[in-house]
Design an enzyme around this catalytic site. Structure first.
Site, PDB file in Angstrom:
ATOM      1  N   ASN A   1       0.828  -1.207   0.000  1.00  0.00           N
ATOM      2  CA  ASN A   1       0.000   0.000   0.000  1.00  0.00           C
ATOM      3  C   ASN A   1       0.864   1.259   0.000  1.00  0.00           C
ATOM      4  O   ASN A   1       1.996   1.258   0.455  1.00  0.00           O
ATOM      5  CB  ASN A   1      -0.939  -0.005   1.201  1.00  0.00           C
ATOM      6  CG  ASN A   1      -1.898  -1.177   1.141  1.00  0.00           C
ATOM      7  OD1 ASN A   1      -2.110  -1.739   0.071  1.00  0.00           O
ATOM      8  ND2 ASN A   1      -2.467  -1.547   2.264  1.00  0.00           N
TER       9      ASN A   1
ATOM     10  N   HIS B   1       5.724  -0.521  -2.788  1.00  0.00           N
ATOM     11  CA  HIS B   1       5.248   0.234  -3.951  1.00  0.00           C
ATOM     12  C   HIS B   1       5.311   1.747  -3.729  1.00  0.00           C
ATOM     13  O   HIS B   1       4.587   2.494  -4.384  1.00  0.00           O
ATOM     14  CB  HIS B   1       3.820  -0.185  -4.304  1.00  0.00           C
ATOM     15  CG  HIS B   1       3.738  -1.583  -4.852  1.00  0.00           C
ATOM     16  ND1 HIS B   1       2.584  -2.333  -4.831  1.00  0.00           N
ATOM     17  CD2 HIS B   1       4.677  -2.377  -5.424  1.00  0.00           C
ATOM     18  CE1 HIS B   1       2.826  -3.529  -5.374  1.00  0.00           C
ATOM     19  NE2 HIS B   1       4.080  -3.581  -5.738  1.00  0.00           N
TER      20      HIS B   1
ATOM     21  N   CYS C   1       9.880  14.351  -9.585  1.00  0.00           N
ATOM     22  CA  CYS C   1       9.991  14.871 -10.953  1.00  0.00           C
ATOM     23  C   CYS C   1      10.683  13.820 -11.821  1.00  0.00           C
ATOM     24  O   CYS C   1      11.851  13.487 -11.577  1.00  0.00           O
ATOM     25  CB  CYS C   1      10.781  16.176 -10.982  1.00  0.00           C
ATOM     26  SG  CYS C   1      11.013  16.744 -12.690  1.00  0.00           S
TER      27      CYS C   1
ATOM     28  N   CYS D   1      11.225  22.752 -12.931  1.00  0.00           N
ATOM     29  CA  CYS D   1      11.664  22.627 -14.331  1.00  0.00           C
ATOM     30  C   CYS D   1      10.477  22.478 -15.293  1.00  0.00           C
ATOM     31  O   CYS D   1      10.667  22.234 -16.474  1.00  0.00           O
ATOM     32  CB  CYS D   1      12.654  21.458 -14.468  1.00  0.00           C
ATOM     33  SG  CYS D   1      11.891  19.829 -14.354  1.00  0.00           S
TER      34      CYS D   1
ATOM     35  N   GLY E   1      -5.022  -9.150   3.605  1.00  0.00           N
ATOM     36  CA  GLY E   1      -5.723  -8.277   2.663  1.00  0.00           C
ATOM     37  C   GLY E   1      -5.048  -8.114   1.324  1.00  0.00           C
ATOM     38  O   GLY E   1      -5.040  -7.023   0.759  1.00  0.00           O
TER      39      GLY E   1
HETATM   40  P1  NAD Z   1      -6.292  -6.452  -4.415  1.00  0.00           P
HETATM   41  O1  NAD Z   1      -7.284  -5.349  -4.621  1.00  0.00           O
HETATM   42  O2  NAD Z   1      -5.848  -7.229  -5.582  1.00  0.00           O
HETATM   43  O3  NAD Z   1      -6.863  -7.492  -3.350  1.00  0.00           O
HETATM   44  C1  NAD Z   1      -7.368  -7.078  -2.110  1.00  0.00           C
HETATM   45  C2  NAD Z   1      -7.589  -8.296  -1.253  1.00  0.00           C
HETATM   46  O4  NAD Z   1      -8.044  -7.870   0.018  1.00  0.00           O
HETATM   47  C3  NAD Z   1      -8.633  -9.267  -1.804  1.00  0.00           C
HETATM   48  O5  NAD Z   1      -8.122 -10.593  -1.705  1.00  0.00           O
HETATM   49  C4  NAD Z   1      -9.842  -9.056  -0.889  1.00  0.00           C
HETATM   50  O6  NAD Z   1     -10.577 -10.260  -0.696  1.00  0.00           O
HETATM   51  C5  NAD Z   1      -9.186  -8.627   0.399  1.00  0.00           C
HETATM   52  N1  NAD Z   1      -9.998  -7.752   1.246  1.00  0.00           N
HETATM   53  C6  NAD Z   1     -10.805  -6.727   0.871  1.00  0.00           C
HETATM   54  N2  NAD Z   1     -11.330  -6.122   1.942  1.00  0.00           N
HETATM   55  C7  NAD Z   1     -10.861  -6.783   3.022  1.00  0.00           C
HETATM   56  C8  NAD Z   1     -11.034  -6.622   4.420  1.00  0.00           C
HETATM   57  N3  NAD Z   1     -11.795  -5.648   4.936  1.00  0.00           N
HETATM   58  N4  NAD Z   1     -10.400  -7.491   5.237  1.00  0.00           N
HETATM   59  C9  NAD Z   1      -9.616  -8.501   4.735  1.00  0.00           C
HETATM   60  N5  NAD Z   1      -9.403  -8.684   3.427  1.00  0.00           N
HETATM   61  C10 NAD Z   1     -10.020  -7.826   2.581  1.00  0.00           C
HETATM   62  O7  NAD Z   1      -5.072  -5.753  -3.624  1.00  0.00           O
HETATM   63  P2  NAD Z   1      -3.523  -6.090  -3.589  1.00  0.00           P
HETATM   64  O8  NAD Z   1      -3.325  -7.563  -3.527  1.00  0.00           O
HETATM   65  O9  NAD Z   1      -2.932  -5.233  -2.547  1.00  0.00           O
HETATM   66  O10 NAD Z   1      -2.999  -5.613  -5.006  1.00  0.00           O
HETATM   67  C11 NAD Z   1      -3.405  -4.375  -5.507  1.00  0.00           C
HETATM   68  C12 NAD Z   1      -2.292  -3.359  -5.786  1.00  0.00           C
HETATM   69  O11 NAD Z   1      -2.891  -2.042  -5.787  1.00  0.00           O
HETATM   70  C13 NAD Z   1      -1.230  -3.325  -4.756  1.00  0.00           C
HETATM   71  O12 NAD Z   1      -0.035  -3.442  -5.423  1.00  0.00           O
HETATM   72  C14 NAD Z   1      -1.335  -1.938  -4.089  1.00  0.00           C
HETATM   73  O13 NAD Z   1      -0.107  -1.271  -4.242  1.00  0.00           O
HETATM   74  C15 NAD Z   1      -2.304  -1.137  -4.904  1.00  0.00           C
HETATM   75  N6  NAD Z   1      -3.385  -0.489  -4.121  1.00  0.00           N
HETATM   76  C16 NAD Z   1      -3.083   0.129  -2.954  1.00  0.00           C
HETATM   77  C17 NAD Z   1      -4.075   0.718  -2.195  1.00  0.00           C
HETATM   78  C18 NAD Z   1      -3.699   1.386  -0.902  1.00  0.00           C
HETATM   79  O14 NAD Z   1      -2.582   1.896  -0.760  1.00  0.00           O
HETATM   80  N7  NAD Z   1      -4.579   1.408   0.100  1.00  0.00           N
HETATM   81  C19 NAD Z   1      -5.408   0.679  -2.637  1.00  0.00           C
HETATM   82  C20 NAD Z   1      -5.680   0.055  -3.874  1.00  0.00           C
HETATM   83  C21 NAD Z   1      -4.662  -0.553  -4.603  1.00  0.00           C
END
Ligand code: NAD
Length: 255
Positions: A102, A119, A127, A149, A186
């Protein structure tokens, strides 16, 4: 579930080194949608169209429409019970490091100090031309935000198609190789190369505790204990079981 929580608590209390790998799901209860959430940001901005480095290079102003909406959610989000629970586990000495996919800074806001941002982080802008960095707050009203710039700035996050920062990549794999327990919380474990961390840990002898609302491809392959439910509720319950058991390791039943 109570039995599984006891077993997970036992693993963590006895583990010489526990890591957590977290994904977008841990921040859903803080109001930031994951890629699957219905009706959210990602229904209007397809990640395949907006979250790639090619898209940013081709049309940064278009991609900033998505960044601005993400920024509003991220800047107003507060850590939830899962972020706070992991912060407590770190303070109690039961969690070595969080590797997060995240970019929302919520682990640090929830009290954790050892966080690897795989990430990047939305709090700074970079920049692409001269490498100068700016705070996201100071550029909030400039649309799109520009460097001195005049180049359009990019949030300091890893878009699809970009390399993972070398230090985060190396340190994560090094830690995963020596972890005894890995909590995977998650994440759908669909995004590479972060999704190889659980397998690296498992191959080196770690036990895998997975916390998710739904089963993933890890659940039936390498997960040892699957705790199904919302991250906030499950992590809070896990911390309270660990708290009860920390002074009496032997009373925690074997798996
Ligand atoms: P994903 O969206 O692919 O999967 C999310 C997972 O979390 C799913 O398996 C879902 O079942 C589970 N989930 C959803 N709500 C939940 C809860 N309340 N409790 C427990 N589990 C829960 O996300 P990912 O695997 O992190 O991959 C997505 C990419 O997108 C990552 O690389 C991330 O960098 C980025 N991203 C980041 C954010 C953030 O910073 N908050 C938000 C969206 C996407």
């Amino acid at each position: 579930m109570a039995r599984k929580l006891e077993n997970a608590a036992r693993l963590i209390v006895r583990s010489e080194m526990t890591l957590a790998l977290t994904g977008a799901g841990i921040s859903v209860e803080s109001g930031i949608p994951d890629f699957r959430s219905a009706g959210g940001l990602w229904e209007r901005f397809d990640p395949g169209e907006y979250a790639t480095v090619e898209a940013f290079r081709a049309d940064p102003e278009k991609v900033w429409n998505m960044f601005r909406e993400m920024e509003v959610l991220v800047l107003q989000a507060k850590p939830n019970k899962a972020h706070q629970g992991l912060g407590k586990l770190e303070k109690m000495g039961y969690l070595h490091t969080i590797i997060t996919q995240n970019i929302d800074n919520l682990h640090q806001a929830g009290g954790a100090r050892n966080v690897i941002e795989y990430h990047g982080n939305f709090a700074t802008l970079l920049c692409p031309a001269c490498g100068k960095r700016f705070g996201a707050e100071e550029k909030k009203v400039e649309n799109p935000p520009r460097c001195v710039c005049r180049q359009i700035l990019k949030p300091d996050v890893v878009l699809f198609g970009e390399a993972i920062p070398r230090s985060a990549l190396n340190r994560s794999f090094q830690l995963a190789s020596s972890a005894r327990t890995l909590m995977v919380i998650g994440t759908s474990a669909a995004v590479s190369p972060a999704n190889t961390i659980p397998a690296v840990a498992k191959e080196n002898g770690a036990k895998i505790i997975e916390i998710n609302q739904e089963r993933t491809h890890l659940t039936d392959s390498i997960t040892d204990i699957f705790l199904e439910g919302s991250a906030g509720e499950i992590v809070e319950r896990l911390v309270s079981v660990i708290n009860e058991k920390r002074d009496s390791h032997s009373s925690i039943p074997s798996i």
